[in-house]
Design a protein around this motif. Structure first.
Motif, PDB file in Angstrom:
ATOM      1  N   HIS A  42      -7.933  -9.401   5.690  1.00  0.00           N
ATOM      2  CA  HIS A  42      -8.006  -8.267   4.762  1.00  0.00           C
ATOM      3  C   HIS A  42      -6.586  -7.864   4.332  1.00  0.00           C
ATOM      4  CE1 HIS A  42      -9.543  -4.097   3.561  1.00  0.00           C
ATOM      5  NE2 HIS A  42      -8.227  -3.955   3.578  1.00  0.00           N
ATOM      6  N   GLU A  43      -5.685  -7.757   5.313  1.00  0.00           N
ATOM      7  CA  GLU A  43      -4.311  -7.340   5.006  1.00  0.00           C
ATOM      8  C   GLU A  43      -3.584  -8.388   4.189  1.00  0.00           C
ATOM      9  OE1 GLU A  43      -3.632  -4.349   5.408  1.00  0.00           O
ATOM     10  OE2 GLU A  43      -5.325  -3.943   6.704  1.00  0.00           O
ATOM     11  N   GLN A  76       0.821  -1.225   0.000  1.00  0.00           N
ATOM     12  CA  GLN A  76       0.000   0.000   0.000  1.00  0.00           C
ATOM     13  C   GLN A  76       0.855   1.276   0.000  1.00  0.00           C
ATOM     14  OE1 GLN A  76      -2.719  -1.672   3.286  1.00  0.00           O
ATOM     15  NE2 GLN A  76      -4.067  -0.285   2.170  1.00  0.00           N
TER      16      GLN A  76
END
Ligand code: ZN
Length: 172
Positions: free
Chosen positions: A136-137, A51
């Protein structure tokens, strides 16, 4: 520690599969420090290295509440060993998909094997918010975003909206 720029969808880098870390050294620890600082400054509870544009299998998280003591967690090369058949639903958002939220079903419990900040092998049994957050990560490490679980129509509407916001954005 440095606050980095968080990439937002649509961005090809976010779709890249991150590579395993060979050794948790100085460079990796500096990256984790920067990631944590970046996550806190964006009011997030989790961030994957990709990210901020680094394709390494590294995640930082802190799910403590605002009034609680900060409890940073670091996961290097995380692998899910078991997950529960039972699903849990949370309304998810993502620092890379700004201002968009959707209810997502994921296994309610999971067991994760990983290396910690010091490179030690650890196992974590997660449930509730922690289990959802880590899954999610970990999706980020595979180039998957939560909007990929939505219908094609819903997903394309979100991407359209995000693209539009991008083209209207100016930095002066
Ligand atoms: Zn995310």
């Amino acid at each position: 520690m440095t606050v980095k720029t968080i990439l937002t969808e649509p961005n090809k880098l976010l779709r890249q599969i991150s590579a395993p870390v060979q050794k948790v050294g100085k460079e990796e620890r500096r990256l984790m420090d920067d990631m944590l600082e970046t996550m806190y400054s964006a009011n997030g509870i989790g961030l994957a290295a990709i990210q901020i544009g680094v394709p390494k299998r590294i995640i930082v998280m802190d799910i403590s509440k605002d009034n609680e003591k900060k409890t940073p967690m670091y996961f290097v090369n995380p692998v899910i060993k078991h997950h529960d058949k039972l699903k849990a639903t949370y309304e998810e958002g993502c620092l890379s998909v700004p201002n968009q939220f959707a209810e997502i079903d994921r296994p309610s419990k999971c067991e994760v094997e990983y290396l910690d900040y010091d490179g030690n092998k650890k196992t974590l049994k997660a449930e509730g918010l922690l289990a959802t957050c880590i899954q999610h990560e970990m999706d980020h490490l595979e180039g998957i975003l939560f909007i990929d679980y939505l219908s094609k129509l819903k997903k394309s509407m979100i991407i359209k909206k995000l693209s539009k916001n991008k083209s209207n954005r100016i930095v002066v």
